[in-house]
Write a protein that holds these residues in place. Structure first.
Motif, short mmCIF file in Angstrom:
data_model
loop_
_atom_site.label_atom_id
_atom_site.label_comp_id
_atom_site.label_asym_id
_atom_site.label_seq_id
_atom_site.Cartn_x
_atom_site.Cartn_y
_atom_site.Cartn_z
N PRO A 25 -44.69 21.66 80.59
CA PRO A 25 -45.95 21.17 80.01
C PRO A 25 -45.93 19.70 79.67
O PRO A 25 -46.75 19.23 78.90
CB PRO A 25 -46.03 22.00 78.72
CG PRO A 25 -44.60 22.09 78.27
CD PRO A 25 -43.75 22.08 79.52
N MET A 26 -44.99 18.93 80.26
CA MET A 26 -44.83 17.54 79.85
C MET A 26 -46.06 16.65 80.04
O MET A 26 -46.36 15.85 79.17
CB MET A 26 -43.61 16.93 80.55
CG MET A 26 -42.30 17.55 80.12
SD MET A 26 -42.16 17.57 78.35
CE MET A 26 -42.27 15.82 78.04
N ILE A 46 -49.11 17.35 79.66
CA ILE A 46 -50.02 17.62 78.54
C ILE A 46 -49.44 17.07 77.23
O ILE A 46 -50.15 16.45 76.43
CB ILE A 46 -50.26 19.14 78.41
CG1 ILE A 46 -51.03 19.66 79.63
CG2 ILE A 46 -50.99 19.48 77.12
CD1 ILE A 46 -52.45 19.19 79.73
N VAL A 47 -48.14 17.29 77.05
CA VAL A 47 -47.51 16.81 75.81
C VAL A 47 -47.64 15.29 75.72
O VAL A 47 -47.98 14.74 74.67
CB VAL A 47 -46.03 17.26 75.76
CG1 VAL A 47 -45.31 16.61 74.60
CG2 VAL A 47 -45.94 18.78 75.65
N ALA A 77 -49.28 21.04 71.64
CA ALA A 77 -50.01 19.90 72.19
C ALA A 77 -51.51 20.17 72.22
O ALA A 77 -52.31 19.26 72.28
CB ALA A 77 -49.51 19.58 73.60
N LYS A 127 -51.27 14.27 75.00
CA LYS A 127 -51.57 14.51 73.59
C LYS A 127 -51.06 13.34 72.72
O LYS A 127 -51.76 12.85 71.85
CB LYS A 127 -50.92 15.83 73.18
CG LYS A 127 -50.51 15.95 71.75
CD LYS A 127 -51.59 16.56 70.93
CE LYS A 127 -51.15 16.73 69.48
NZ LYS A 127 -52.28 16.99 68.61
N LEU A 186 -43.51 18.03 67.67
CA LEU A 186 -44.90 18.47 67.63
C LEU A 186 -45.13 19.45 66.48
O LEU A 186 -46.15 20.13 66.42
CB LEU A 186 -45.27 19.14 68.96
CG LEU A 186 -45.36 18.21 70.17
CD1 LEU A 186 -45.35 19.00 71.47
CD2 LEU A 186 -46.62 17.36 70.10
N THR A 209 -44.58 24.34 73.21
CA THR A 209 -44.98 22.93 73.24
C THR A 209 -46.40 22.77 73.76
O THR A 209 -47.17 21.93 73.26
CB THR A 209 -44.02 22.08 74.11
OG1 THR A 209 -43.83 22.72 75.36
CG2 THR A 209 -42.69 21.89 73.43
N ALA A 210 -46.78 23.58 74.74
CA ALA A 210 -48.15 23.49 75.25
C ALA A 210 -49.15 23.87 74.16
O ALA A 210 -50.19 23.22 74.01
CB ALA A 210 -48.32 24.39 76.47
N ASN A 250 -41.83 26.26 76.67
CA ASN A 250 -43.00 25.75 77.39
C ASN A 250 -44.30 26.18 76.72
O ASN A 250 -45.20 25.37 76.51
CB ASN A 250 -43.00 26.22 78.85
CG ASN A 250 -42.12 25.36 79.73
OD1 ASN A 250 -41.20 24.72 79.24
ND2 ASN A 250 -42.40 25.35 81.02
#
Lengths: 131, 189
Positions: free
Chosen positions: B16-17, B19-20, A29, B23, A85, A25-26, A22
């Motif tokens: 966090p999906m 936000i992902v 992003a 993005k 990402l 990926t945050a 988490n």
């Protein structure tokens, strides 16, 4: 890149995996350059067989239902997303040797390196985390 | 219903999906375009603001409909920060404030509808810069027109367009809404 995040993953339960992926990926992003160093039990998080069935911490088994209900992505999904990402995965060579595991036991696209590989990345990181 | 360039459905997704996904969706937008992100993750409210700040995009605001949060973000446009303002007739916000009570004055806000919705000067007419060409007849050319946007750049382009269309008294409110200290109204429901 807006920043740099260096993460050490050294534990292997399902909760540990969520914490690591988490945040990773945050951060990615948010335009951070991100690397995760998987060492000791943390190797479970990228182990092809293990990462699909990581155990919940002892006494927390009843939370499996809650995770499903909250529509939280699975660990393989999060790992794939992190790689999309461009999060860099580094498997710790020393622990792989210790556990008798070869690179092909792990998901594709990982690098294998030692502590110095990670330190080289982490030395000018803005955020450094250990899980 | 606020008009945007894209709608992203992130409902039912946990952190966090949202936000992902945001993005990823932002990558396909043109600079200056606006996206509406629909989410049910309550943490997305704080996260969207923080993400916009760190990624340099513009967070416009959020509204709530039942258990769905709608976040509005505008993709950063570098040219807005750098371009020199060229239209010769300008006013400061303080001067503008003094003029607004007059009857023969028109305040034109050329920002995107979502920007307008989350804070505009009372009485301002909303026509986004991209639509001005086709909607100019909605405006009274006899009035003195003050044009405003966020930072004075879009309003500069709009002021030039209006002058070319025969508007005799046009001024660019060059400081823009980003420096507006007076009251604002919202129309985001």
């Amino acid at each position: 890149m807006a920043g740099k995040t260096a993460i050490i993953a050294s534990n292997g339960s399902l909760f540990d995996a969520y914490k690591v992926y988490n945040i990773a990926t945050a951060a990615a992003a948010s335009d951070h350059e991100v690397a995760i160093f998987f060492t000791f039990e943390g190797l479970n998080l990228i182990n092809k067989e293990a990462y699909e069935q990581l155990a919940l911490p002892e006494g927390k088994e009843q939370m499996a239902e809650g995770l499903r209900a909250a529509n939280v992505p699975t660990i393989p999904e999060l790992a794939e997303m992190a790689q999309e990402l461009e999060v860099k995965f580094i498997g710790c060579q020393m622990t792989m040797d210790l556990f008798g595991l070869e690179k092909d036991a792990f998901i594709d696209g990982i690098d294998v390196g030692g502590a110095v590989t990670f330190l080289d990345f982490a030395k000018d990181a803005d955020v450094t985390l250990t899980f | 219903m606020i008009k945007t360039d894209q709608i992203l459905d992130a409902k039912g997704l946990a952190c966090p999906m949202p936000i992902v996904r945001t993005k990823k969706a932002m990558k396909d937008l043109e600079p200056g375009q606006v996206i509406e992100v629909q989410a049910t993750d309550k943490g997305s409210l704080a996260d969207m603001k923080a993400w916009a700040k760190s990624s340099g995009n513009q967070y416009l605001g959020s509204s709530e409909e039942g258990n769905v949060l709608k976040h509005y973000l505008r993709k950063a446009d570098q040219t807005e920060e750098k371009e020199e303002v060229q239209f010769p007739h300008t006013v400061t916000n303080a001067e503008l404030q003094g003029q607004l009570g007059r009857g023969d004055v028109l305040l034109l806000d050329v920002r995107e509808p979502a920007e307008y919705a989350f804070g505009h000067i009372e009485g301002a007419v909303s026509i986004p810069l991209g639509e001005l060409e086709t909607r100019v007849q909605e405006l009274d050319a006899e009035k003195e027109v003050f044009v405003i946007c966020r930072t004075g750049n879009r309003s500069d382009l709009a002021a030039k367009q209006l002058a070319e269309k025969g508007f005799g008294r046009v001024k660019n409110a060059v400081e823009g809404m980003s420096q507006w200290a007076g009251e604002t109204k919202q129309s985001n429901s």
